[in-house]
Design an enzyme around this catalytic site. Structure first.
Site, mmCIF file in Angstrom:
data_model
loop_
_atom_site.group_PDB
_atom_site.id
_atom_site.type_symbol
_atom_site.label_atom_id
_atom_site.label_comp_id
_atom_site.label_asym_id
_atom_site.label_seq_id
_atom_site.Cartn_x
_atom_site.Cartn_y
_atom_site.Cartn_z
ATOM 1 N N SER A 149 0.824 -1.133 -0.012
ATOM 2 C CA SER A 149 0.079 0.054 -0.014
ATOM 3 C C SER A 149 0.860 1.261 -0.152
ATOM 4 O O SER A 149 1.972 1.227 0.158
ATOM 5 C CB SER A 149 -0.951 0.095 1.280
ATOM 6 O OG SER A 149 -0.225 -0.027 2.381
ATOM 7 N N GLY A 184 -4.265 11.522 13.679
ATOM 8 C CA GLY A 184 -3.871 11.024 15.189
ATOM 9 C C GLY A 184 -3.681 9.572 14.976
ATOM 10 O O GLY A 184 -3.779 8.917 16.385
ATOM 11 N N ILE A 187 0.571 5.957 12.766
ATOM 12 C CA ILE A 187 1.740 6.430 12.106
ATOM 13 C C ILE A 187 1.809 8.050 12.469
ATOM 14 O O ILE A 187 2.997 8.631 12.832
ATOM 15 C CB ILE A 187 1.389 6.501 10.663
ATOM 16 C CG1 ILE A 187 1.566 4.961 10.057
ATOM 17 C CG2 ILE A 187 2.845 7.045 9.665
ATOM 18 C CD1 ILE A 187 1.227 4.861 8.541
ATOM 19 N N ILE A 189 1.257 9.587 15.335
ATOM 20 C CA ILE A 189 1.475 9.556 16.604
ATOM 21 C C ILE A 189 3.019 9.062 16.738
ATOM 22 O O ILE A 189 3.893 9.894 17.469
ATOM 23 C CB ILE A 189 0.653 8.937 17.726
ATOM 24 C CG1 ILE A 189 -0.744 9.600 17.563
ATOM 25 C CG2 ILE A 189 1.332 8.791 19.062
ATOM 26 C CD1 ILE A 189 -0.833 10.961 17.981
ATOM 27 N N GLU A 190 3.365 8.206 16.186
ATOM 28 C CA GLU A 190 4.708 7.688 16.297
ATOM 29 C C GLU A 190 5.644 8.856 15.718
ATOM 30 O O GLU A 190 6.534 9.155 16.558
ATOM 31 C CB GLU A 190 4.956 6.565 15.371
ATOM 32 C CG GLU A 190 4.396 5.281 16.108
ATOM 33 C CD GLU A 190 4.589 3.823 15.232
ATOM 34 O OE1 GLU A 190 4.164 2.897 15.623
ATOM 35 O OE2 GLU A 190 5.028 3.769 14.121
ATOM 36 N N GLU A 206 -6.828 15.863 14.754
ATOM 37 C CA GLU A 206 -7.552 14.657 14.487
ATOM 38 C C GLU A 206 -9.030 14.610 14.464
ATOM 39 O O GLU A 206 -9.637 15.514 15.085
ATOM 40 C CB GLU A 206 -6.993 13.811 15.667
ATOM 41 C CG GLU A 206 -7.848 12.462 15.914
ATOM 42 C CD GLU A 206 -7.926 11.465 14.843
ATOM 43 O OE1 GLU A 206 -9.067 10.949 14.298
ATOM 44 O OE2 GLU A 206 -7.034 11.209 14.114
ATOM 45 N N HIS A 447 12.910 -12.318 37.965
ATOM 46 C CA HIS A 447 12.560 -11.038 39.064
ATOM 47 C C HIS A 447 14.138 -10.554 39.046
ATOM 48 O O HIS A 447 15.022 -11.157 39.453
ATOM 49 C CB HIS A 447 12.267 -11.416 40.472
ATOM 50 C CG HIS A 447 12.228 -10.173 41.432
ATOM 51 N ND1 HIS A 447 10.970 -9.249 41.206
ATOM 52 C CD2 HIS A 447 13.072 -9.898 42.229
ATOM 53 C CE1 HIS A 447 11.426 -8.376 42.202
ATOM 54 N NE2 HIS A 447 12.724 -8.640 42.762
#
Length: 471
Positions: A149, A184, A187, A189-190, A206, A447
């Site tokens: 795409s 938003g 893609i 936001i990153e 957005e 742990h």
């Protein structure tokens, strides 16, 4: 470049050399097929060249810059920290080169023929592959279409100049002072958050009521809080209308609450989704392949199209546009061609946003589980009382496990926080294996680790956690 003779038949033609295409080609070759793979761009597709890999390299650099810049929080002073963005880009390009070179070697090592060019179907069993130098014609027994795409280009905001797609945003020569992001989703936001960490003033526009639509609201609130701490302005319920460029900046006009407003920045990044590459000169109309009105190719549970010996995978078929989904479908398609009973099963496909904090999800959300008729039991445990998270100064986040109260089966999970992209794998395996929350709780986790949070969340679901009080 290695190509077969134009008069020779091939077993399988693979169109597209991204994560879906090259995986399909390798698996088909491993299963004894004579394979030709064709791509007009670089091996590795969008993911390795202008998507997943370069974006994560830049995000990693941004995280390190932020960590060094704020070392005083844990008693470390590094002095005047600066960004040489040219070297950051060199680092990113080096990662891309190493991985794409590795894929090319894998194709060669598996005796997959590679042609750098385009494909046009002639009929259901023949296609011409061509570039500026040659145009051989191939007859194939089977074909796997994996053309991927591209970013959706809005009519009002054509890419060029100061209007960027994600591709151009990954290759800027320097850190901009300001940037507007339309969209938003993950893609936007990153990339927006990555640049904000380097010092860019980010404004997110957005159209929905919140960023990262479709993700757990507890997750999106954490990401939004982090964005706002970096002075990122988030404007939701807004519709972008027009933009005017100058030599130095770009001004966006948008509407929110019925009022027109404007914002000016160095660049405008448009990230409103992706469009399947099923148009152009591929010639799908010549073979009457059944498609949806959105340009997606219809397939069955073996990725088989309406023409039985032609398969389609990745972003051009239904479902999220994810590299790991394409790679998974690639194996199914190649194995189906070889006569194996492989079929797709998407219940364990993870969704990941490499935001800060990271967000990941697999299986059902609480709402989806209830809609499916399950008697739902939720176990949730925060990062901020986990020893490893505290020692890493990374206390934002949680693990939420969705289970069936009657059987105890794990139905889904959502994780926000440091390394959520890695931690979600345990939850995916639990669902795939038919594990219960008791299985997770009884699994000894080392742990101190972040992995313990999954165990603690399972114990919450069972009603007997050690490190928190059940109310």
């Amino acid at each position: 470049m290695v190509v077969g003779d134009a008069s020779l038949d091939i077993d399988t033609l693979v169109i597209g050399a991204g994560p879906g295409g090259y995986t399909a080609a390798i698996r088909a070759a491993q299963l004894g097929q004579n394979v030709l793979i064709v791509d007009k761009a670089n091996v590795g597709g969008v993911c390795l060249n202008v998507g997943c890999i370069p974006s994560k390299a830049l995000i990693s650099a941004a995280h390190q810059y932020e960590a060094v810049s704020h070392g005083a929080d844990i008693g470390i002073t590094a002095g005047d920290v600066k960004v040489d963005f040219g070297k950051v880009q060199d680092f990113k390009n080096g990662v891309v080169k190493k991985l794409t070179g590795g894929v090319a070697s894998l194709l060669k090592g598996n005796k997959v023929q590679y042609f750098n060019g385009e494909v046009m179907f002639i009929n259901e069993n023949e296609a011409r592959v061509f570039n500026d130098q040659e145009a051989p014609r191939y007859r194939f027994k089977n074909c796997i279409i994996a053309t991927g795409s591209r970013p959706i280009e809005l009519k009002a905001f054509p890419f060029g100049g100061r209007i960027l797609s994600s591709t151009e945003a990954l290759s800027l020569p320097e850190v901009p002072k300001s940037m507007i992001v339309i969209g938003g989703g993950y893609i936007g936001i990153e990339l927006g958050q990555m640049y904000s960490k380097f010092g860019t003033k980010i404004t997110v526009i957005e159209g929905m009521d919140s960023i990262l639509p479709g993700f757990d609201t507890d997750m999106t609130k954490l990401v939004e809080k982090k964005l706002k701490s970096k002075d990122v302005e988030i404007i939701t319920g807004a519709q972008a209308k027009s933009a005017e460029q100058t030599d130095n900046d770009i001004t966006l006009t948008y509407t929110v609450n019925g009022e027109d407003k404007q914002v000016t920045a160095d660049y405008l990044l448009v990230t409103v989704g992706r469009r399947p590459n099923t148009d152009g000169e591929l010639g799908l109309d010549l073979i009457n392949l059944k498609m949806t009105d959105r340009g997606m190719i219809e397939v069955d549970d073996q990725c088989r199209t309406s023409i039985p010996h032609i398969f389609a995978i990745g972003d051009i078929v239904a479902g999220p546009a994810l590299a790991h989904k394409a790679s998974y479908e690639a194996k199914v398609a190649a194995e189906a061609i070889a006569g194996m009973p492989s079929k797709v099963d998407y219940k364990c496909i993870p969704l990941v946003v490499f935001s800060d904090p990271e967000c990941s999800s697999v299986g059902f959300s609480e709402k989806e589980a209830k809609e499916k008729g399950h008697n739902v039991k939720v176990g949730k445990f925060p990062f901020n009382i986990n020893g490893r998270a505290l020692s890493l100064n990374a206390t934002d986040g949680f693990v939420k496990i969705i289970s069936d109260a009657d059987s105890g089966l794990v139905l889904g999970a959502q994780i926000a926080g440091l390394e959520a992209s890695n931690l979600i794998a345990e939850m995916g395996l639990a669902i795939e294996m038919g594990a219960t929350v008791e299985d997770i709780a009884l699994t000894i986790h080392a742990h101190p680790t972040l992995g313990e949070i999954a165990m603690e969340a399972a114990e919450v679901a069972l009603g007997h956690p050690i490190h928190t009080i059940v109310k």
